[in-house]
Design a protein around this motif. Structure first.
Motif, short mmCIF file in Angstrom:
data_model
loop_
_atom_site.label_atom_id
_atom_site.label_comp_id
_atom_site.label_asym_id
_atom_site.label_seq_id
_atom_site.Cartn_x
_atom_site.Cartn_y
_atom_site.Cartn_z
N LEU A 27 0.81 -1.21 0.00
CA LEU A 27 0.00 0.00 0.00
C LEU A 27 0.84 1.26 0.00
CD1 LEU A 27 -2.18 -0.97 3.08
CD2 LEU A 27 -2.69 -1.49 0.70
N ASP A 28 0.45 2.21 -0.83
CA ASP A 28 0.90 3.58 -0.64
C ASP A 28 0.19 4.06 0.62
OD1 ASP A 28 1.83 6.24 -1.13
OD2 ASP A 28 -0.06 6.71 -2.11
N VAL A 29 0.62 5.15 1.20
CA VAL A 29 0.02 5.60 2.46
C VAL A 29 -0.82 6.86 2.26
CG1 VAL A 29 0.46 6.37 4.82
CG2 VAL A 29 1.79 4.49 3.84
N ASP A 30 -0.19 7.99 1.95
CA ASP A 30 -0.93 9.24 1.82
C ASP A 30 -1.82 9.19 0.59
OD1 ASP A 30 0.20 10.46 4.09
OD2 ASP A 30 2.00 10.97 2.96
N VAL A 49 -4.44 10.40 10.11
CA VAL A 49 -5.72 9.85 10.53
C VAL A 49 -5.94 8.57 9.72
CG1 VAL A 49 -8.21 10.23 10.66
CG2 VAL A 49 -6.62 12.13 11.07
N PHE A 50 -6.18 7.47 10.43
CA PHE A 50 -6.39 6.17 9.79
C PHE A 50 -7.82 5.70 10.05
CE2 PHE A 50 -1.93 6.39 11.12
CZ PHE A 50 -1.30 6.27 9.90
N HIS A 51 -8.39 5.01 9.10
CA HIS A 51 -9.74 4.46 9.26
C HIS A 51 -9.64 3.05 9.84
CE1 HIS A 51 -13.89 3.53 8.54
NE2 HIS A 51 -14.09 4.71 8.00
N ARG A 75 8.33 9.87 5.81
CA ARG A 75 8.60 9.23 7.10
C ARG A 75 7.60 9.79 8.10
NH1 ARG A 75 12.85 6.16 7.42
NH2 ARG A 75 14.51 6.37 5.90
N SER A 76 7.11 8.95 8.98
CA SER A 76 6.12 9.41 9.95
C SER A 76 6.12 8.51 11.17
CB SER A 76 4.73 9.39 9.29
OG SER A 76 3.71 9.48 10.24
N ALA A 77 6.26 9.13 12.34
CA ALA A 77 6.17 8.38 13.59
C ALA A 77 4.78 7.79 13.74
CB ALA A 77 6.52 9.28 14.76
N ALA A 78 3.76 8.54 13.33
CA ALA A 78 2.38 8.05 13.43
C ALA A 78 2.20 6.80 12.57
CB ALA A 78 1.39 9.13 13.01
N LEU A 79 2.76 6.81 11.38
CA LEU A 79 2.66 5.65 10.50
C LEU A 79 3.41 4.46 11.09
CD1 LEU A 79 1.80 4.26 7.91
CD2 LEU A 79 3.80 5.28 6.81
N GLU A 85 1.20 -1.43 15.48
CA GLU A 85 -0.07 -1.90 16.06
C GLU A 85 -0.66 -3.05 15.24
OE1 GLU A 85 -1.99 2.17 17.97
OE2 GLU A 85 -2.74 1.42 16.08
N LEU A 86 -0.55 -2.92 13.93
CA LEU A 86 -1.13 -3.92 13.02
C LEU A 86 -0.17 -5.07 12.74
CD1 LEU A 86 -2.86 -1.47 10.55
CD2 LEU A 86 -3.99 -2.93 12.25
#
Length: 190
Positions: A27-30, A49-51, A75-79, A85-86
């Motif tokens: 998957l691409d992210v943004d 924000v993730f669904h 790069r993203s700490a949130a990502l 988590e997943l």
């Protein structure tokens, strides 16, 4: 190119054969896993924000034996936190040259392009879309991507598009109903 949610009659033999080969969903992210908007905190930290449906979709894919990975130019700490988590199988962040990263991914995971489904939404995703075994994009992808993919999803990015792609893939493979039965109680027998 087909669009929208899957129905039983929408699977031609070619799609089923290609879906049977897939063992990776990349998957691409943004614009795919998020709605593409960029949020920054007062301290400059990037927020995403993730669904929750997309998260469940990725878990369902993994339960069905399809490994899931992310390929992002940012790069993203949130990502990183969401990927942890997943418990995703591959996370590639800060990759501006997506084709080079994709080729490295194929080598590192000893897989071939026909074994990878890819979801992208914008021009930098096109080289990977052209090499993937199956390709998808959210409903709000740019026109060049919508015309290049195998399937345009009915959901926009960040609003369940990944979950929709997982459902399509698993329906084409014939495994969606048995996975859903785990939650519906249908497998408990009356």
């Amino acid at each position: 190119m087909k669009t929208g949610s899957p129905g039983a009659a929408e699977f031609d033999i070619r799609a089923v054969r290609r879906a049977q080969l897939i063992d990776w969903l990349l998957l691409d992210v943004d614009g795919v896993l998020t709605d593409g908007r960029l949020y920054y905190s007062g301290s400059g930290e990037a927020l995403k924000v993730f669904h929750v449906r997309d998260g469940l979709g990725m878990q369902i894919a993994r339960r069905a034996g399809v490994r899931v990975g992310l390929l992002s130019s940012r790069r993203s700490a949130a990502l990183g936190r969401r990927a942890a988590e997943l418990d995703l199988d591959a996370v590639m962040m800060g990759r501006d040259d997506k084709l080079r990263s994709y080729n490295s991914f194929l080598t590192a995971h000893a897989t071939r392009p026909e074994r990878v489904a890819y979801i992208g939404d914008d021009l930098p995703d096109l080289p990977v879309i052209h090499r993937a075994g199956l390709s998808f994009c959210p409903a709000d992808a740019v026109p060049e991507v919508r015309s290049a993919v195998d399937r345009v999803l009915g959901s926009p990015g960040g609003q369940g598009a990944v979950r929709e792609a997982v459902e399509w893939l698993l329906r084409a493979r014939g495994s969606w109903e048995s996975l859903v039965a785990q939650w519906s109680g249908a497998s408990r027998g009356g």
